[in-house]
Design a protein around this motif. Structure first.
Motif, PDB file in Angstrom:
ATOM      1  N   LEU A 159       0.610  -0.996   0.075  1.00 26.83           N
ATOM      2  CA  LEU A 159       0.012   0.083   0.472  1.00 26.83           C
ATOM      3  C   LEU A 159       0.902   1.169   0.160  1.00 26.83           C
ATOM      4  O   LEU A 159       1.733   1.585   0.596  1.00 26.83           O
ATOM      5  CB  LEU A 159      -0.890   0.108   1.352  1.00 26.83           C
ATOM      6  CG  LEU A 159      -1.875  -0.774   1.774  1.00 26.83           C
ATOM      7  CD1 LEU A 159      -2.833  -1.235   2.422  1.00 26.83           C
ATOM      8  CD2 LEU A 159      -2.602  -2.051   0.706  1.00 26.83           C
ATOM      9  N   ASP A 160       0.638   2.101  -0.891  1.00 26.48           N
ATOM     10  CA  ASP A 160       1.530   3.500  -1.068  1.00 26.48           C
ATOM     11  C   ASP A 160       0.442   4.002   0.013  1.00 26.48           C
ATOM     12  O   ASP A 160      -0.652   4.238  -0.306  1.00 26.48           O
ATOM     13  CB  ASP A 160       1.393   3.929  -2.422  1.00 26.48           C
ATOM     14  CG  ASP A 160       2.888   3.220  -3.172  1.00 26.48           C
ATOM     15  OD1 ASP A 160       3.154   1.673  -3.142  1.00 26.48           O
ATOM     16  OD2 ASP A 160       2.220   2.506  -4.551  1.00 26.48           O
ATOM     17  N   LEU A 161       1.410   4.912   0.835  1.00 25.22           N
ATOM     18  CA  LEU A 161       0.554   5.936   1.409  1.00 25.22           C
ATOM     19  C   LEU A 161       0.939   7.714   0.892  1.00 25.22           C
ATOM     20  O   LEU A 161       2.011   7.374   0.786  1.00 25.22           O
ATOM     21  CB  LEU A 161       1.126   5.795   2.627  1.00 25.22           C
ATOM     22  CG  LEU A 161       0.948   4.190   3.407  1.00 25.22           C
ATOM     23  CD1 LEU A 161       1.222   3.523   4.559  1.00 25.22           C
ATOM     24  CD2 LEU A 161      -0.443   3.649   3.243  1.00 25.22           C
ATOM     25  N   ALA A 162      -0.497   7.999   2.104  1.00 29.55           N
ATOM     26  CA  ALA A 162       0.315   9.508   1.797  1.00 29.55           C
ATOM     27  C   ALA A 162       1.276  10.303   1.998  1.00 29.55           C
ATOM     28  O   ALA A 162       2.051  11.370   1.265  1.00 29.55           O
ATOM     29  CB  ALA A 162      -1.337  10.116   2.109  1.00 29.55           C
ATOM     30  N   ASP A 163       1.902   9.564   3.329  1.00 32.31           N
ATOM     31  CA  ASP A 163       2.772  10.268   4.051  1.00 32.31           C
ATOM     32  C   ASP A 163       4.371   9.844   2.556  1.00 32.31           C
ATOM     33  O   ASP A 163       5.970   9.805   3.863  1.00 32.31           O
ATOM     34  CB  ASP A 163       3.431   9.923   5.246  1.00 32.31           C
ATOM     35  CG  ASP A 163       3.324   8.493   5.658  1.00 32.31           C
ATOM     36  OD1 ASP A 163       3.241   7.564   4.391  1.00 32.31           O
ATOM     37  OD2 ASP A 163       3.513   7.636   6.581  1.00 32.31           O
ATOM     38  N   GLY A 164       4.693   9.308   1.795  1.00 36.29           N
ATOM     39  CA  GLY A 164       5.557   8.687   0.696  1.00 36.29           C
ATOM     40  C   GLY A 164       5.883   7.191   1.460  1.00 36.29           C
ATOM     41  O   GLY A 164       6.954   6.743   0.496  1.00 36.29           O
ATOM     42  N   THR A 165       5.784   7.033   2.664  1.00 29.93           N
ATOM     43  CA  THR A 165       5.631   5.441   2.813  1.00 29.93           C
ATOM     44  C   THR A 165       5.365   4.396   1.787  1.00 29.93           C
ATOM     45  O   THR A 165       4.214   4.426   1.169  1.00 29.93           O
ATOM     46  CB  THR A 165       5.798   5.356   3.860  1.00 29.93           C
ATOM     47  OG1 THR A 165       4.371   5.068   4.532  1.00 29.93           O
ATOM     48  CG2 THR A 165       7.355   5.614   5.123  1.00 29.93           C
ATOM     49  N   SER A 166       5.479   3.237   2.085  1.00 27.47           N
ATOM     50  CA  SER A 166       4.845   1.787   1.381  1.00 27.47           C
ATOM     51  C   SER A 166       4.916   0.764   2.584  1.00 27.47           C
ATOM     52  O   SER A 166       5.871   0.778   3.351  1.00 27.47           O
ATOM     53  CB  SER A 166       5.274   0.975   0.623  1.00 27.47           C
ATOM     54  OG  SER A 166       5.206   0.437  -0.359  1.00 27.47           O
ATOM     55  N   LEU A 167       3.595  -0.205   3.237  1.00 33.69           N
ATOM     56  CA  LEU A 167       3.197  -0.778   3.765  1.00 33.69           C
ATOM     57  C   LEU A 167       3.001  -2.050   3.021  1.00 33.69           C
ATOM     58  O   LEU A 167       2.194  -1.826   2.258  1.00 33.69           O
ATOM     59  CB  LEU A 167       1.619  -0.261   4.499  1.00 33.69           C
ATOM     60  CG  LEU A 167       1.344  -1.283   5.558  1.00 33.69           C
ATOM     61  CD1 LEU A 167       2.261  -1.733   7.081  1.00 33.69           C
ATOM     62  CD2 LEU A 167       0.067  -0.525   6.334  1.00 33.69           C
ATOM     63  N   PRO A 168       3.406  -2.959   3.815  1.00 32.31           N
ATOM     64  CA  PRO A 168       3.071  -4.140   2.986  1.00 32.31           C
ATOM     65  C   PRO A 168       1.849  -4.994   3.673  1.00 32.31           C
ATOM     66  O   PRO A 168       1.847  -4.874   4.910  1.00 32.31           O
ATOM     67  CB  PRO A 168       4.205  -5.103   3.310  1.00 32.31           C
ATOM     68  CG  PRO A 168       4.741  -4.809   4.604  1.00 32.31           C
ATOM     69  CD  PRO A 168       5.013  -3.238   4.412  1.00 32.31           C
ATOM     70  N   ALA A 169       1.387  -5.469   2.535  1.00 32.26           N
ATOM     71  CA  ALA A 169      -0.333  -5.751   3.288  1.00 32.26           C
ATOM     72  C   ALA A 169       0.162  -6.909   2.835  1.00 32.26           C
ATOM     73  O   ALA A 169      -0.872  -7.642   1.892  1.00 32.26           O
ATOM     74  CB  ALA A 169      -1.463  -5.266   2.687  1.00 32.26           C
ATOM     75  N   LEU A 170       0.545  -8.719   3.754  1.00 32.07           N
ATOM     76  CA  LEU A 170       0.349 -10.380   3.856  1.00 32.07           C
ATOM     77  C   LEU A 170      -0.480 -10.713   3.575  1.00 32.07           C
ATOM     78  O   LEU A 170      -0.232 -11.583   3.027  1.00 32.07           O
ATOM     79  CB  LEU A 170       1.374 -10.524   5.153  1.00 32.07           C
ATOM     80  CG  LEU A 170       2.847 -10.329   5.063  1.00 32.07           C
ATOM     81  CD1 LEU A 170       3.667  -8.279   5.192  1.00 32.07           C
ATOM     82  CD2 LEU A 170       3.632 -11.023   6.216  1.00 32.07           C
TER      83      LEU A 170
END
Length: 146
Positions: free
Chosen positions: A105-116
């Motif tokens: 998931l690309d987030l608004a704060d510029g980071t990315s979150l894995p969604a396992l």
């Protein structure tokens, strides 16, 4: 844009979960039976056998935990040892590229979150469909529409 499904919806790798929990329960049962049947083991050794089986089952249960819950308020990503709640507006993209082990998931704060909770492992077609569905939900609810 496709019509999104009714909320709430949960995405999880069902086949992988069934395999992990099935193997974990089978191994625990076999180790327990072996511990109880072997007459040469002391009570402490039997307990350590059973504890080892429980530990193995616990690790496989932990590996089967990931999921992505989408509701009217946002998305909850449950990974192996963490849980993160996101508002719809925080998610700007849903990516599952060829070779990726799971959705990012690309987030608004510029980071990315894995969604396992969406992973192509055993069920590639299902993971692709789930990623598209989540992308449709993000497009629908991430803009403030309802």
């Amino acid at each position: 844009m496709t019509q999104p499904p009714a909320l709430p919806v949960t995405f999880r790798p069902l086949r992988t979960r069934i395999v992990l929990l099935g193997v974990g329960l089978a191994v625990f049962a076999v180790i327990t039976v072996v511990a109880l049947v072997l007459g040469t083991l002391s009570p402490g050794e039997r307990i350590s056998f059973i504890f080892t089986g429980l530990l193995f089952l616990g690790v496989l249960a932990l590996l089967s935990r990931p999921r992505v819950d989408a509701g009217t308020e946002g998305v909850t990503v449950v990974n192996l040892t963490s849980r993160r709640r996101l508002e719809w507006a925080e998610i700007v993209g849903v990516n599952l590229r060829a070779g990726d082990p799971w959705v990012f998931l690309d987030l608004a704060d510029g980071t990315s979150l894995p969604a396992l909770g969406i992973q192509p492992g055993i069920g590639k077609a299902q993971a692709i469909a789930d990623a598209r569905t989540l992308r449709t939900l993000v497009e629908r609810y991430g803009t403030g529409q309802s």
